[in-house]
Design a protein around this motif. Structure first.
Motif, PDB file in Angstrom:
ATOM      1  N   PRO A   1     -18.525  -5.828  -2.124  1.00 16.14           N
ATOM      2  CA  PRO A   1     -18.002  -4.559  -2.636  1.00 16.14           C
ATOM      3  C   PRO A   1     -18.212  -3.428  -1.619  1.00 16.14           C
ATOM      4  O   PRO A   1     -19.080  -3.513  -0.754  1.00 16.14           O
ATOM      5  CB  PRO A   1     -18.833  -4.315  -3.895  1.00 16.14           C
ATOM      6  N   SER A   2     -17.433  -2.358  -1.770  1.00 14.45           N
ATOM      7  CA  SER A   2     -17.448  -1.274  -0.777  1.00 14.45           C
ATOM      8  C   SER A   2     -18.788  -0.556  -0.663  1.00 14.45           C
ATOM      9  O   SER A   2     -19.074   0.045   0.356  1.00 14.45           O
ATOM     10  CB  SER A   2     -16.341  -0.271  -1.072  1.00 14.45           C
ATOM     11  N   ASN A   3     -19.646  -0.616  -1.692  1.00 15.34           N
ATOM     12  CA  ASN A   3     -20.942   0.066  -1.610  1.00 15.34           C
ATOM     13  C   ASN A   3     -22.027  -0.830  -1.003  1.00 15.34           C
ATOM     14  O   ASN A   3     -23.173  -0.431  -0.903  1.00 15.34           O
ATOM     15  CB  ASN A   3     -21.383   0.579  -2.980  1.00 15.34           C
ATOM     16  N   ILE A   4     -21.660  -2.026  -0.577  1.00 15.70           N
ATOM     17  CA  ILE A   4     -22.594  -2.951   0.051  1.00 15.70           C
ATOM     18  C   ILE A   4     -22.357  -2.913   1.556  1.00 15.70           C
ATOM     19  O   ILE A   4     -21.257  -3.168   2.022  1.00 15.70           O
ATOM     20  CB  ILE A   4     -22.411  -4.387  -0.479  1.00 15.70           C
ATOM     21  N   LYS A   5     -23.393  -2.573   2.307  1.00 15.43           N
ATOM     22  CA  LYS A   5     -23.289  -2.418   3.763  1.00 15.43           C
ATOM     23  C   LYS A   5     -24.372  -3.240   4.447  1.00 15.43           C
ATOM     24  O   LYS A   5     -25.377  -3.603   3.842  1.00 15.43           O
ATOM     25  CB  LYS A   5     -23.434  -0.941   4.164  1.00 15.43           C
ATOM     26  N   ARG A   6     -24.177  -3.474   5.744  1.00 12.04           N
ATOM     27  CA  ARG A   6     -25.173  -4.185   6.553  1.00 12.04           C
ATOM     28  C   ARG A   6     -26.231  -3.203   7.048  1.00 12.04           C
ATOM     29  O   ARG A   6     -25.911  -2.109   7.497  1.00 12.04           O
ATOM     30  CB  ARG A   6     -24.515  -4.865   7.760  1.00 12.04           C
ATOM     31  N   TYR A   7     -27.496  -3.654   6.974  1.00  9.73           N
ATOM     32  CA  TYR A   7     -28.624  -2.830   7.403  1.00  9.73           C
ATOM     33  C   TYR A   7     -29.629  -3.659   8.195  1.00  9.73           C
ATOM     34  O   TYR A   7     -29.729  -4.873   8.015  1.00  9.73           O
ATOM     35  CB  TYR A   7     -29.386  -2.251   6.191  1.00  9.73           C
ATOM     36  N   LYS A   8     -30.373  -2.955   9.024  1.00 15.22           N
ATOM     37  CA  LYS A   8     -31.598  -3.505   9.586  1.00 15.22           C
ATOM     38  C   LYS A   8     -32.661  -3.185   8.547  1.00 15.22           C
ATOM     39  O   LYS A   8     -32.826  -2.022   8.158  1.00 15.22           O
ATOM     40  CB  LYS A   8     -31.933  -2.854  10.925  1.00 15.22           C
ATOM     41  N   ILE A   9     -33.379  -4.204   8.092  1.00 17.31           N
ATOM     42  CA  ILE A   9     -34.318  -4.039   6.988  1.00 17.31           C
ATOM     43  C   ILE A   9     -35.697  -4.536   7.429  1.00 17.31           C
ATOM     44  O   ILE A   9     -35.832  -5.629   7.968  1.00 17.31           O
ATOM     45  CB  ILE A   9     -33.830  -4.814   5.748  1.00 17.31           C
ATOM     46  N   LYS A  10     -36.689  -3.703   7.202  1.00 13.64           N
ATOM     47  CA  LYS A  10     -38.070  -4.011   7.586  1.00 13.64           C
ATOM     48  C   LYS A  10     -38.829  -4.543   6.378  1.00 13.64           C
ATOM     49  O   LYS A  10     -38.617  -4.092   5.256  1.00 13.64           O
ATOM     50  CB  LYS A  10     -38.738  -2.733   8.098  1.00 13.64           C
TER      51      LYS A  10
END
Length: 135
Positions: free
Chosen positions: A110-119
């Motif tokens: 979905p459009s509100n789901i994005k790729r992130y660098k996550i710690k």
């Protein structure tokens, strides 16, 4: 099944994977003290170690952990407007949009789901979004 067992390198159970005809992992299970096969939901798993590679379980799939500057990170999907980020273990619906061992592409989310660098917080195992990544 928890951050504590991963941190201490003391697995709750030795897990075995069940694969489909194409070789994709369908689920993990362990054998209990009575010799019974116990199937686990992805939401019950914090991380899986396979051939010295660690994969963290999120509600969007499994992602490989990487170490940078003595901190553990993964690159995966998260809700864009959320201030907190939940691990899969203990919160619900397993693979979510994922399926398979290593996450999914943004194009199918979905459009509100994005790729992130996550710690991963080294004290409690919680996830913290560090930066949004380009699509």
């Amino acid at each position: 099944m928890s951050y504590e067992t991963l941190k201490n390198q003391k697995p709750d159970y030795p897990l075995v994977d069940e694969k489909d005809k194409k070789g994709k992992i369908k689920y993990y299970y362990y054998t209990n003290d009575k010799g019974k096969k116990v199937k686990l939901k992805d939401s019950q798993i914090y991380a899986v170690v396979d051939n010295d590679e660690t994969y963290v379980s999120t509600s969007f799939g499994y992602y490989p952990l990487v170490m940078e500057n003595d901190e553990y990170y993964f690159y995966g999907l998260a809700e864009e407007n959320s201030t907190s980020f939940s691990i899969s273990a203990g919160i619900g619906s397993g693979f979510g949009y994922g399926g398979g061992m290593i996450g999914i592409g943004v194009g199918s989310a979905p459009s509100n789901i994005k790729r992130y660098k996550i710690k991963i917080d080294h004290l409690d195992g919680n996830f913290e979004k560090i930066e949004r990544l380009p699509n």
